[in-house]
Design a protein around this motif. Structure first.
Motif, mmCIF file in Angstrom:
data_model
loop_
_atom_site.group_PDB
_atom_site.id
_atom_site.type_symbol
_atom_site.label_atom_id
_atom_site.label_comp_id
_atom_site.label_asym_id
_atom_site.label_seq_id
_atom_site.Cartn_x
_atom_site.Cartn_y
_atom_site.Cartn_z
ATOM 1 N N GLY A 3 0.827 -1.195 0.000
ATOM 2 C CA GLY A 3 0.000 0.000 0.000
ATOM 3 C C GLY A 3 0.862 1.245 0.000
ATOM 4 O O GLY A 3 1.893 1.300 0.677
ATOM 5 N N LEU A 4 0.460 2.235 -0.769
ATOM 6 C CA LEU A 4 1.197 3.488 -0.890
ATOM 7 C C LEU A 4 0.229 4.649 -0.814
ATOM 8 O O LEU A 4 -0.951 4.511 -1.148
ATOM 9 N N PHE A 5 0.750 5.803 -0.422
ATOM 10 C CA PHE A 5 -0.010 7.032 -0.557
ATOM 11 C C PHE A 5 0.702 7.879 -1.596
ATOM 12 O O PHE A 5 1.911 8.102 -1.513
ATOM 13 N N LEU A 6 -0.020 8.298 -2.606
ATOM 14 C CA LEU A 6 0.517 9.137 -3.681
ATOM 15 C C LEU A 6 -0.018 10.548 -3.452
ATOM 16 O O LEU A 6 -1.164 10.828 -3.784
ATOM 17 N N PRO A 7 0.788 11.441 -2.858
ATOM 18 C CA PRO A 7 0.280 12.757 -2.473
ATOM 19 C C PRO A 7 -0.003 13.701 -3.636
ATOM 20 O O PRO A 7 -0.764 14.647 -3.482
ATOM 21 N N ASP A 8 0.615 13.431 -4.815
ATOM 22 C CA ASP A 8 0.444 14.355 -5.935
ATOM 23 C C ASP A 8 0.752 13.649 -7.254
ATOM 24 O O ASP A 8 1.102 12.463 -7.276
ATOM 25 N N ALA A 9 0.626 14.391 -8.337
ATOM 26 C CA ALA A 9 0.862 13.822 -9.673
ATOM 27 C C ALA A 9 2.298 13.333 -9.826
ATOM 28 O O ALA A 9 2.538 12.315 -10.482
ATOM 29 N N ALA A 10 3.246 14.034 -9.215
ATOM 30 C CA ALA A 10 4.649 13.619 -9.317
ATOM 31 C C ALA A 10 4.858 12.239 -8.684
ATOM 32 O O ALA A 10 5.626 11.426 -9.203
ATOM 33 N N ALA A 11 4.177 11.957 -7.588
ATOM 34 C CA ALA A 11 4.291 10.646 -6.940
ATOM 35 C C ALA A 11 3.692 9.554 -7.831
ATOM 36 O O ALA A 11 4.229 8.444 -7.911
ATOM 37 N N THR A 12 2.603 9.870 -8.505
ATOM 38 C CA THR A 12 2.003 8.916 -9.445
ATOM 39 C C THR A 12 2.961 8.651 -10.595
ATOM 40 O O THR A 12 3.159 7.504 -11.000
ATOM 41 N N ASP A 13 3.590 9.698 -11.109
ATOM 42 C CA ASP A 13 4.567 9.542 -12.191
ATOM 43 C C ASP A 13 5.754 8.690 -11.739
ATOM 44 O O ASP A 13 6.244 7.844 -12.490
ATOM 45 N N THR A 14 6.209 8.900 -10.515
ATOM 46 C CA THR A 14 7.332 8.127 -9.986
ATOM 47 C C THR A 14 6.967 6.647 -9.874
ATOM 48 O O THR A 14 7.771 5.781 -10.227
ATOM 49 N N LEU A 15 5.766 6.359 -9.412
ATOM 50 C CA LEU A 15 5.326 4.964 -9.330
ATOM 51 C C LEU A 15 5.287 4.342 -10.724
ATOM 52 O O LEU A 15 5.759 3.223 -10.922
ATOM 53 N N GLY A 16 4.750 5.055 -11.693
ATOM 54 C CA GLY A 16 4.711 4.544 -13.066
ATOM 55 C C GLY A 16 6.101 4.253 -13.593
ATOM 56 O O GLY A 16 6.330 3.218 -14.230
ATOM 57 N N LEU A 17 7.042 5.127 -13.327
ATOM 58 C CA LEU A 17 8.423 4.941 -13.769
ATOM 59 C C LEU A 17 9.047 3.714 -13.102
ATOM 60 O O LEU A 17 9.715 2.916 -13.765
ATOM 61 N N ARG A 18 8.823 3.550 -11.810
ATOM 62 C CA ARG A 18 9.368 2.376 -11.101
ATOM 63 C C ARG A 18 8.805 1.080 -11.681
ATOM 64 O O ARG A 18 9.545 0.110 -11.869
ATOM 65 N N LEU A 19 7.521 1.071 -11.962
ATOM 66 C CA LEU A 19 6.916 -0.124 -12.549
ATOM 67 C C LEU A 19 7.466 -0.375 -13.950
ATOM 68 O O LEU A 19 7.705 -1.516 -14.331
ATOM 69 N N ALA A 20 7.668 0.683 -14.717
ATOM 70 C CA ALA A 20 8.209 0.541 -16.071
ATOM 71 C C ALA A 20 9.623 -0.019 -16.036
ATOM 72 O O ALA A 20 9.969 -0.915 -16.817
ATOM 73 N N GLN A 21 10.446 0.493 -15.145
ATOM 74 C CA GLN A 21 11.840 0.057 -15.069
ATOM 75 C C GLN A 21 11.967 -1.404 -14.648
ATOM 76 O O GLN A 21 12.961 -2.045 -14.961
ATOM 77 N N ALA A 22 10.967 -1.933 -13.959
ATOM 78 C CA ALA A 22 11.008 -3.313 -13.467
ATOM 79 C C ALA A 22 10.121 -4.257 -14.280
ATOM 80 O O ALA A 22 9.949 -5.412 -13.905
ATOM 81 N N LEU A 23 9.579 -3.774 -15.391
ATOM 82 C CA LEU A 23 8.610 -4.551 -16.180
ATOM 83 C C LEU A 23 9.155 -5.916 -16.585
ATOM 84 O O LEU A 23 10.264 -6.014 -17.108
ATOM 85 N N PRO A 24 8.379 -6.982 -16.345
ATOM 86 C CA PRO A 24 8.786 -8.306 -16.818
ATOM 87 C C PRO A 24 8.717 -8.392 -18.347
ATOM 88 O O PRO A 24 8.257 -7.468 -19.018
ATOM 89 N N VAL A 25 9.131 -9.525 -18.876
ATOM 90 C CA VAL A 25 9.095 -9.743 -20.322
ATOM 91 C C VAL A 25 7.673 -9.578 -20.855
ATOM 92 O O VAL A 25 7.457 -8.985 -21.909
ATOM 93 N N ARG A 26 6.702 -10.105 -20.138
ATOM 94 C CA ARG A 26 5.281 -9.940 -20.470
ATOM 95 C C ARG A 26 4.540 -9.686 -19.173
ATOM 96 O O ARG A 26 4.829 -10.317 -18.158
ATOM 97 N N ALA A 27 3.573 -8.769 -19.207
ATOM 98 C CA ALA A 27 2.843 -8.455 -17.989
ATOM 99 C C ALA A 27 1.441 -7.964 -18.312
ATOM 100 O O ALA A 27 1.217 -7.317 -19.333
ATOM 101 N N VAL A 28 0.537 -8.275 -17.392
ATOM 102 C CA VAL A 28 -0.834 -7.788 -17.459
ATOM 103 C C VAL A 28 -1.125 -7.101 -16.127
ATOM 104 O O VAL A 28 -0.969 -7.712 -15.063
ATOM 105 N N ALA A 29 -1.528 -5.832 -16.199
ATOM 106 C CA ALA A 29 -1.887 -5.079 -14.998
ATOM 107 C C ALA A 29 -3.325 -4.600 -15.130
ATOM 108 O O ALA A 29 -3.690 -3.989 -16.131
ATOM 109 N N TYR A 30 -4.119 -4.915 -14.123
ATOM 110 C CA TYR A 30 -5.484 -4.419 -14.048
ATOM 111 C C TYR A 30 -5.476 -3.174 -13.171
ATOM 112 O O TYR A 30 -4.917 -3.182 -12.070
#
Length: 151
Positions: A3-30
């Protein structure tokens, strides 16, 4: 589950970047959450983190947007809010093997017609920010969160 708290748009962008950098070969996210909870914002940040340039449109009206990734891979961003029946996905001609990443908003509306998720991401408005819960559903999802430092 993380669980995370995303206080602003920058925090959301940072989470997206972290997920992108760790992306598996194939992934499905709901992506789960009410209207305005930040699903499209997180999807946009993740796609930017994967190197997508130019306009990243919300697929609210088109149902699906496709984005080319490096090495000929493909990312699919689906918004199923407007479909009435999961069978309608058949008409989109989506090939689960063709995409490296599936980002699916309103996945409950496509139940039974979608590949199963590696990761469930739940977003909810909380004060001026967003509460975010990340729940791995597969070994690939658990590894994804671990590589991103989120699991």
């Amino acid at each position: 589950m993380s669980g995370l708290f995303l206080p602003d748009a920058a925090a959301t962008d940072t989470l997206g970047l972290r997920l992108a950098q760790a992306l598996p070969v194939r992934a499905v996210a709901y992506l789960h959450g009410d209207l305005g909870a930040g699903k499209s914002s997180l999807a946009r940040a993740l796609l930017r983190g994967l190197g997508v340039t130019g306009t990243i449109r919300s697929p609210t009206y088109t149902l699906v947007e496709q984005y080319p990734l490096a090495q000929g891979a493909l990312a699919l961003h689906l918004d199923l809010y407007r479909i009435g029946d999961p069978g309608e996905l058949e008409y989109l001609g989506l090939d689960p093997e063709a995409a490296r990443l599936w980002l699916v908003e309103w996945p409950q509306r496509g139940h039974g017609a979608l590949p199963p998720p590696d990761l469930d991401i739940r977003l909810a408005l909380q004060g001026a920010g967003r509460a975010c819960t990340l729940e791995a559903q597969t070994p690939a999802g658990r590894a994804w969160l671990a590589r991103a430092g989120l699991g």
